[in-house]
Motif scaffolding. Structure first.
Motif, PDB file in Angstrom:
ATOM      1  N   PHE A  56       1.323  -5.464  -8.523  1.00  0.00           N
ATOM      2  CA  PHE A  56       2.053  -6.682  -8.878  1.00  0.00           C
ATOM      3  C   PHE A  56       1.369  -7.398 -10.043  1.00  0.00           C
ATOM      4  CE2 PHE A  56       2.060 -11.347  -8.355  1.00  0.00           C
ATOM      5  CZ  PHE A  56       3.394 -11.599  -8.659  1.00  0.00           C
ATOM      6  N   LEU A  94       2.891  -7.784 -13.747  1.00  0.00           N
ATOM      7  CA  LEU A  94       3.078  -9.150 -14.229  1.00  0.00           C
ATOM      8  C   LEU A  94       2.423  -9.334 -15.598  1.00  0.00           C
ATOM      9  CD1 LEU A  94       3.991 -12.079 -13.786  1.00  0.00           C
ATOM     10  CD2 LEU A  94       1.826 -12.484 -12.577  1.00  0.00           C
ATOM     11  N   PHE A 139      -0.386  -2.827  -3.464  1.00  0.00           N
ATOM     12  CA  PHE A 139       0.811  -3.498  -3.972  1.00  0.00           C
ATOM     13  C   PHE A 139       0.445  -4.779  -4.721  1.00  0.00           C
ATOM     14  CE2 PHE A 139       3.456  -1.340  -0.490  1.00  0.00           C
ATOM     15  CZ  PHE A 139       3.889  -0.371  -1.376  1.00  0.00           C
ATOM     16  N   GLY A 191      -1.669 -14.052  -9.232  1.00  0.00           N
ATOM     17  CA  GLY A 191      -2.047 -13.071  -8.217  1.00  0.00           C
ATOM     18  C   GLY A 191      -2.871 -13.689  -7.100  1.00  0.00           C
TER      19      GLY A 191
END
Length: 457
Positions: free
Chosen positions: A186, A190, A182, A214
């Protein structure tokens, strides 16, 4: 009006304001940091070095990577440095050979390192002397070959992004855990959103922003470990021959010479790729300058306690992804890497970025390398030629080491050394098949056709 219009300079020679230059340069550093620390970690642990010695190896690697990157970007005299935006770093292709060398010196890690570094120096000298001869091979790299090779480089890197996204260490109980995956997703999403929404300079540094955000998210959720920063020293002086003077071993030297041929083949593909991306013509002399840089850096590596250096393909993808083609940006990256090599705490911060964060960014960077190859293949004539067969077979053979890593394990060691890399396998296949289909038959016709190599263009 763009900078190019105002200053009438090629994109590869474009200079940015200091702030922008630093942002673009730091993005390159973050893109290569995982690869930069991986080889010293693997070899250091295989040899049985202490933790402090492994940290020294990491800093030595960054130190030489910085010098090599500056030379490749700015040039050194008239014969070293291609003057292109190419980041240099330790090659993964050498890992198996160096671990095998270390296996012959169990219980004596310093002699193992002295043997490895002696072989590294000889391999670098070989590369430096062979560079002009390799440069003459440019005629065997028409667009059907270069497009295929660039595509293979990108496809071969994508599994690395997948492994990073899962956590990199397949023996870890957290490998491929939902939180790792995940986090990678992400970061990837992004970067995609930032690339679409942001404009100008901010769009060009979407990778950097994605990695930084991140890492912050990972720290807040307990997925980042910065303990190595506290344990790292303040300053690191790279002392030549730290592990003792060279120990020459013929079998070790031969194994690294074979690997150096692999590295030179892959480097040739990367050099051609980056020249095409930045719109700079490439000839045999500039190819030789680029390869000499690898040889010179590898010789320095043997003296200053690190491993063979060559182009980092992930940074080739970053150039394509961001559209920032300036060699001065990459030269600044070299300065940053050099400083990271001198100050262990700085390097420890970069090395602490979680692998899933890098994996999410890696899908974009590595995929763009493959995309660049596909773009080049789009200029190739396929109708009425055998170019489709050249691409098909080369791509297929390049996937063998990725799909079945043990495919060549029952063959002699030299076969494993040469073909464990899908990039080398596919590149050699493309070169040989292009000659077979597009040159060998033409020669037999005794030049009855006006355009000798039209099919391969």
């Amino acid at each position: 009006m763009s900078n190019l219009d105002k200053n009438k300079v090629a994109p590869v020679d474009e200079k940015f304001p200091m702030g922008q230059n630093l942002l673009f340069a730091f993005q390159h550093v973050l893109a290569m940091c995982a690869g930069a620390v991986a080889v010293p970690l693997i070899v250091g642990n295989a040899v049985g070095l202490s933790q402090s010695d492994i940290v020294f190896l990491i800093n030595a690697d960054l130190f030489i990577a910085g010098i090599a990157t500056i030379i490749q970007a700015l040039g050194l005299g008239n014969h070293i440095g291609a003057k292109i935006p190419m980041v240099e770093g330790t090659s993964f292709a050498t890992v198996n050979a160096m671990v095998a060398i270390a296996g012959g010196y169990k219980g004596d890690p310093y002699t193992a390192m002295a043997t490895i570094f002696a072989s590294v120096f000889i391999a670098g000298l070989f590369c430096f002397l062979m560079a002009p001869f390799f440069g003459k091979l440019l005629r065997f790299f028409p667009k059907v070959v270069t497009g295929t090779v660039i595509t293979i480089i990108g496809l071969s890197l994508l599994p690395i992004a997948a492994r990073w996204s899962a956590g990199n260490d397949m023996n870890s109980p957290n490998f491929a855990s939902p939180k790792n995956i995940f986090l990678a997703i992400f970061v990837m999403v992004l970067i995609l959103v930032l690339t679409k929404v942001l404009k100008g300079i901010w769009s060009s540094v979407s990778i950097l922003i994605g990695i930084v955000v991140g890492t912050i998210v990972a720290a807040l959720t307990g997925m980042a470990d910065f303990s190595s920063v506290a344990n790292a020293g303040i300053i690191n002086l790279n002392i030549p021959f730290k592990f003792g003077f060279w120990n020459f071993d013929v079998s070790a030297i031969i194994s690294l010479l074979l690997v150096m041929l692999v590295i030179m083949t892959e480097a040739t593909g990367n050099l051609i790729a980056i020249h095409e991306m930045v719109g700079k013509p490439i000839d045999d002399k500039n190819l030789a300058r680029g390869l000499r840089t690898d040889g010179f850096a590898t010789m320095m590596a043997g003296i200053f306690n690190t491993f063979p250096h060559t182009a980092f393909a992930q940074n080739v993808g970053l150039v394509n992804l961001t559209g920032i083609k300036s060699r001065y940006v990459v030269a600044t990256s070299g300065v940053i890497l050099f400083l990271l090599g001198l100050f262990p705490k700085m390097g420890a911060i970069v090395a602490s970025i979680p692998y899933p964060v890098l994996g999410g960014a890696g899908f974009a960077m590595f995929g763009m390398v493959a995309s660049g190859g596909i773009k080049t293949l789009g200029k190739v004539q396929f109708d009425g030629t055998q170019n489709g067969m050249i691409v098909a077979i080369s791509l297929g053979l390049s996937m063998i080491p990725l799909a079945v890593p043990t495919f060549y394990h029952n063959f002699p060691d030299w076969v494993n050394t040469l073909f464990h890399s899908g990039i080398t396998t596919g590149s050699l296949a493309a070169i040989i098949l292009n000659y077979f289909f597009n040159e060998l038959g033409i020669v037999k016709k005794e030049n009855n056709e006006p355009k000798v190599n039209e099919a391969s263009v």
